[in-house]
Design a protein around this motif. Structure first.
Motif, PDB file in Angstrom:
ATOM      1  N   GLN A  11      -3.457  -0.315 -10.101  1.00 12.89           N
ATOM      2  CA  GLN A  11      -2.173   0.378 -10.085  1.00 12.89           C
ATOM      3  C   GLN A  11      -0.967  -0.440 -10.513  1.00 12.89           C
ATOM      4  O   GLN A  11       0.140   0.085 -10.493  1.00 12.89           O
ATOM      5  CB  GLN A  11      -1.919   0.964  -8.687  1.00 12.89           C
ATOM      6  CG  GLN A  11      -2.326   0.077  -7.544  1.00 12.89           C
ATOM      7  CD  GLN A  11      -2.056   0.740  -6.192  1.00 12.89           C
ATOM      8  OE1 GLN A  11      -1.243   0.252  -5.445  1.00 12.89           O
ATOM      9  NE2 GLN A  11      -2.697   1.862  -5.905  1.00 12.89           N
ATOM     10  N   GLN A  12      -1.162  -1.679 -10.907  1.00 12.19           N
ATOM     11  CA  GLN A  12       0.006  -2.461 -11.287  1.00 12.19           C
ATOM     12  C   GLN A  12       0.148  -2.538 -12.805  1.00 12.19           C
ATOM     13  O   GLN A  12      -0.841  -2.589 -13.529  1.00 12.19           O
ATOM     14  CB  GLN A  12      -0.124  -3.880 -10.735  1.00 12.19           C
ATOM     15  CG  GLN A  12      -0.262  -3.947  -9.224  1.00 12.19           C
ATOM     16  CD  GLN A  12       1.054  -3.815  -8.504  1.00 12.19           C
ATOM     17  OE1 GLN A  12       1.437  -2.719  -8.110  1.00 12.19           O
ATOM     18  NE2 GLN A  12       1.751  -4.911  -8.353  1.00 12.19           N
ATOM     19  N   SER A  13       1.383  -2.577 -13.257  1.00 16.74           N
ATOM     20  CA  SER A  13       1.636  -2.760 -14.688  1.00 16.74           C
ATOM     21  C   SER A  13       1.393  -4.221 -15.055  1.00 16.74           C
ATOM     22  O   SER A  13       1.205  -5.072 -14.184  1.00 16.74           O
ATOM     23  CB  SER A  13       3.073  -2.386 -15.014  1.00 16.74           C
ATOM     24  OG  SER A  13       3.949  -3.369 -14.508  1.00 16.74           O
ATOM     25  N   GLN A  67     -16.297  -3.179  -9.176  1.00 16.22           N
ATOM     26  CA  GLN A  67     -15.132  -2.332  -9.375  1.00 16.22           C
ATOM     27  C   GLN A  67     -14.038  -3.079 -10.141  1.00 16.22           C
ATOM     28  O   GLN A  67     -13.366  -2.514 -10.998  1.00 16.22           O
ATOM     29  CB  GLN A  67     -14.613  -1.878  -8.004  1.00 16.22           C
ATOM     30  CG  GLN A  67     -13.440  -0.939  -8.041  1.00 16.22           C
ATOM     31  CD  GLN A  67     -13.841   0.446  -8.473  1.00 16.22           C
ATOM     32  OE1 GLN A  67     -14.996   0.708  -8.787  1.00 16.22           O
ATOM     33  NE2 GLN A  67     -12.879   1.341  -8.500  1.00 16.22           N
ATOM     34  N   ILE A  68     -13.901  -4.350  -9.869  1.00 22.45           N
ATOM     35  CA  ILE A  68     -12.940  -5.174 -10.608  1.00 22.45           C
ATOM     36  C   ILE A  68     -13.293  -5.182 -12.088  1.00 22.45           C
ATOM     37  O   ILE A  68     -12.427  -5.024 -12.951  1.00 22.45           O
ATOM     38  CB  ILE A  68     -12.918  -6.614 -10.057  1.00 22.45           C
ATOM     39  CG1 ILE A  68     -12.296  -6.642  -8.670  1.00 22.45           C
ATOM     40  CG2 ILE A  68     -12.158  -7.542 -10.997  1.00 22.45           C
ATOM     41  CD1 ILE A  68     -12.342  -7.991  -7.996  1.00 22.45           C
ATOM     42  N   GLN A  94      -7.571  -7.553  -5.486  1.00 20.98           N
ATOM     43  CA  GLN A  94      -7.626  -7.566  -6.939  1.00 20.98           C
ATOM     44  C   GLN A  94      -7.820  -6.142  -7.482  1.00 20.98           C
ATOM     45  O   GLN A  94      -7.237  -5.775  -8.505  1.00 20.98           O
ATOM     46  CB  GLN A  94      -8.775  -8.474  -7.391  1.00 20.98           C
ATOM     47  CG  GLN A  94      -8.900  -8.643  -8.875  1.00 20.98           C
ATOM     48  CD  GLN A  94      -7.830  -9.546  -9.439  1.00 20.98           C
ATOM     49  OE1 GLN A  94      -6.943  -9.997  -8.731  1.00 20.98           O
ATOM     50  NE2 GLN A  94      -7.915  -9.794 -10.730  1.00 20.98           N
ATOM     51  N   ILE A  95      -8.628  -5.365  -6.795  1.00 20.70           N
ATOM     52  CA  ILE A  95      -8.805  -3.967  -7.194  1.00 20.70           C
ATOM     53  C   ILE A  95      -7.471  -3.233  -7.157  1.00 20.70           C
ATOM     54  O   ILE A  95      -7.130  -2.485  -8.074  1.00 20.70           O
ATOM     55  CB  ILE A  95      -9.825  -3.271  -6.269  1.00 20.70           C
ATOM     56  CG1 ILE A  95     -11.224  -3.824  -6.518  1.00 20.70           C
ATOM     57  CG2 ILE A  95      -9.807  -1.757  -6.474  1.00 20.70           C
ATOM     58  CD1 ILE A  95     -12.274  -3.291  -5.568  1.00 20.70           C
ATOM     59  N   ALA A  98      -9.029  10.108  -9.385  1.00 20.07           N
ATOM     60  CA  ALA A  98      -8.047   9.338 -10.139  1.00 20.07           C
ATOM     61  C   ALA A  98      -7.645   8.070  -9.391  1.00 20.07           C
ATOM     62  O   ALA A  98      -7.564   6.992  -9.986  1.00 20.07           O
ATOM     63  CB  ALA A  98      -6.817  10.204 -10.419  1.00 20.07           C
ATOM     64  N   ASP A  99      -7.434   8.193  -8.102  1.00 21.89           N
ATOM     65  CA  ASP A  99      -7.019   7.019  -7.325  1.00 21.89           C
ATOM     66  C   ASP A  99      -8.140   6.002  -7.219  1.00 21.89           C
ATOM     67  O   ASP A  99      -7.900   4.820  -6.975  1.00 21.89           O
ATOM     68  CB  ASP A  99      -6.574   7.443  -5.919  1.00 21.89           C
ATOM     69  CG  ASP A  99      -5.179   8.045  -5.930  1.00 21.89           C
ATOM     70  OD1 ASP A  99      -4.526   8.003  -6.981  1.00 21.89           O
ATOM     71  OD2 ASP A  99      -4.749   8.562  -4.878  1.00 21.89           O
ATOM     72  N   TYR A 100      -9.353   6.453  -7.391  1.00 19.35           N
ATOM     73  CA  TYR A 100     -10.472   5.513  -7.376  1.00 19.35           C
ATOM     74  C   TYR A 100     -10.592   4.798  -8.710  1.00 19.35           C
ATOM     75  O   TYR A 100     -10.817   3.588  -8.768  1.00 19.35           O
ATOM     76  CB  TYR A 100     -11.761   6.267  -7.064  1.00 19.35           C
ATOM     77  CG  TYR A 100     -13.008   5.422  -7.076  1.00 19.35           C
ATOM     78  CD1 TYR A 100     -13.201   4.399  -6.158  1.00 19.35           C
ATOM     79  CD2 TYR A 100     -14.016   5.653  -8.008  1.00 19.35           C
ATOM     80  CE1 TYR A 100     -14.351   3.626  -6.160  1.00 19.35           C
ATOM     81  CE2 TYR A 100     -15.173   4.897  -8.017  1.00 19.35           C
ATOM     82  CZ  TYR A 100     -15.337   3.882  -7.096  1.00 19.35           C
ATOM     83  OH  TYR A 100     -16.476   3.126  -7.111  1.00 19.35           O
ATOM     84  N   LEU A 101     -10.411   5.531  -9.781  1.00 17.88           N
ATOM     85  CA  LEU A 101     -10.581   4.954 -11.112  1.00 17.88           C
ATOM     86  C   LEU A 101      -9.320   4.269 -11.620  1.00 17.88           C
ATOM     87  O   LEU A 101      -9.322   3.673 -12.693  1.00 17.88           O
ATOM     88  CB  LEU A 101     -10.999   6.047 -12.101  1.00 17.88           C
ATOM     89  CG  LEU A 101     -12.323   6.747 -11.802  1.00 17.88           C
ATOM     90  CD1 LEU A 101     -12.611   7.826 -12.843  1.00 17.88           C
ATOM     91  CD2 LEU A 101     -13.463   5.728 -11.764  1.00 17.88           C
TER      92      LEU A 101
END
Lengths: 255, 255
Positions: B162-164, A156-157, B156-157, A200-203
């Motif tokens: 979600q981080q800029s 996923q990373i 890390q995910i 969306a929150d997963y991707l």
DNA sequence: CGCCGACTTGACACCAATCAAGATAAGTGG
DNA sequence: CCACTTATCTTGATTGGTGTCAAGTCGGCG
């Protein structure tokens, strides 16, 4: 918390499945009887069957004291975590055979919620710990599962770190294509029991972006939307090619 | 592969450290003697000390047959994986006390390379497996370590999802600020032994973007560049505030 | 001294987040 | 059965952020 119905030791004894690994990225094949009959029996003794009738129900929340570990028999569960500012990231979708809820320091670190109707097996953590002490195979099995989750997380990373929106979506679709419970190979239709928010929150993208990505795949003739949760897969090879296309110029280590 | 010098069972017996966890996001405190003396002895028996004199050396590559597991005594190692198209993603930076190289199906799934000069302990995997069978505490210790790595990967995910860019950089800086081997609290200087390529591949951004992010933090008065690998930390609170600021409007699950 | 690699900055195009609004479907109560 | 609400999905317009290409700077090393 919200179990609609729960029953002790259901008539259908819970199958405790063990796993081995075909390849790095493959979903592990489920091998019965990697655990000895004695170990399976001991697990059955402490198992409780829980049924959740619909999606959107909370199994446990991050921060709560952790007393149970869960294994999925049927259905989909989303594992998520919230950042300090309240943003939600879905870390994984768990399906049949997956294990989740392993505590850290006595608490859950993630939140688990049902995505669809779910049946799962619940094991009291402290009893499981006791069994593990004198059943080395069970301990090993647990290590294997956590190691598998680790590799999935690393995958996923990779996706979040270097794939474009369309590639991420292609990845997710291909992941679910491997699961017969969602993909009917005969008619080529994929039933995605995941709403656009979760997607969306997963991707790691915005809801609208997810929609637009689907729309783009449709324009390119790779898929076709039947309804909100059903997708006709038209070109698997095209999806595979999409995720191979390069996206970011990375430091090509010359070796 | 490239060990400059290797010696069997160095005069300084390898300290095998175990870990427990203070909090979810905290680096685990290193607790000596969670392993019994007997277990430590057995580990010492099979350990080899390796020294790598500089950065950029390969310890092992993904896909290779895995025969050893490694623990870091000193230095920094980067764990990376390459996508099918050749793109590199750095999954983690490992430092003193970390364990890596656990195989999957007989092969390494990741690549490990030195970032700086490194001294590490190497354990033959099959011997380690034998010991684990009759030393349950060691087995448990291994599970704890893998579980820790899993939570780090999930963290890390969160960051990638979600981080800029600026937030990601702040996260990385704050991570390294907790390590005394890199951060001198007295003069407030951080020695980052990581070049911009690695930085970018870890944060999932382009090299130039990483540079610009640093430049922006400098403009905002949070840090000051001394030279390419030394950064003066001016405002830790500001860095913390930065990573809390919201970035993406996610599905606010009203619960 | 001059080459070379790593770092830095600028310009520009493009992708994706955001805001806004419309479409569709499902549930609710009359 | 039909109006109404509500939730979810979808599309459009706009803007800011980030990848990419290109050029320039700095420092180390032969």
């Amino acid at each position: 918390m919200n179990p609609v119905r729960r029953q002790r030791l259901a008539r259908t004894a819970p199958e405790i499945r063990a796993r081995t690994f075909d390849r790095v990225t493959d979903r592990p094949s489920q091998i019965e009887n990697l655990l000895s009959p004695k170990e399976q029996d001991r697990l059955r003794e402490i198992a409780t069957v829980l049924e959740y009738r619909r999606g959107g129900l909370t199994i446990f929340s991050e921060g709560e004291d952790a007393h149970f570990v869960y294994a999925i028999d049927e259905g989909v569960v989303r594992i998520s975590r919230h950042a300090e500012n309240g943003q939600r990231q879905i870390l994984a979708f768990m399906v049949s055979g997956d294990l989740f809820g392993i505590p850290d320091g006595g608490s859950y670190v993630n939140t688990a919620e049902t995505v669809s109707a779910v049946r799962l097996y619940r094991f009291p953590w402290h009893q499981l710990c006791r069994i593990r002490l004198d059943e080395p195979q069970l301990q090993l099995n647990m290590l294997i599962r956590v190691a598998y989750d680790l590799r999935q997380a690393q995958r996923q990373i990779m996706i979040l770190g270097q794939q474009s929106t369309n590639q991420r979506l292609a990845f997710l679709l291909l992941d679910f294509l491997r699961l017969p419970e969602f993909y009917d190979e005969r008619d080529g239709r994929l039933r995605l029991p995941i709403n656009r928010f979760d997607l969306a929150d997963y991707l790691g993208i915005a809801r609208e972006t997810a929609v637009r990505a689907i729309a783009k795949l449709e324009r390119d003739g790779l898929v076709k939307r039947i309804d909100a949760e059903t997708i006709q897969i038209l070109d698997i090879g095209g999806l595979r090619a999409l995720q191979l296309g390069k996206r970011r110029r990375t430091a090509a280590a010359a070796e």
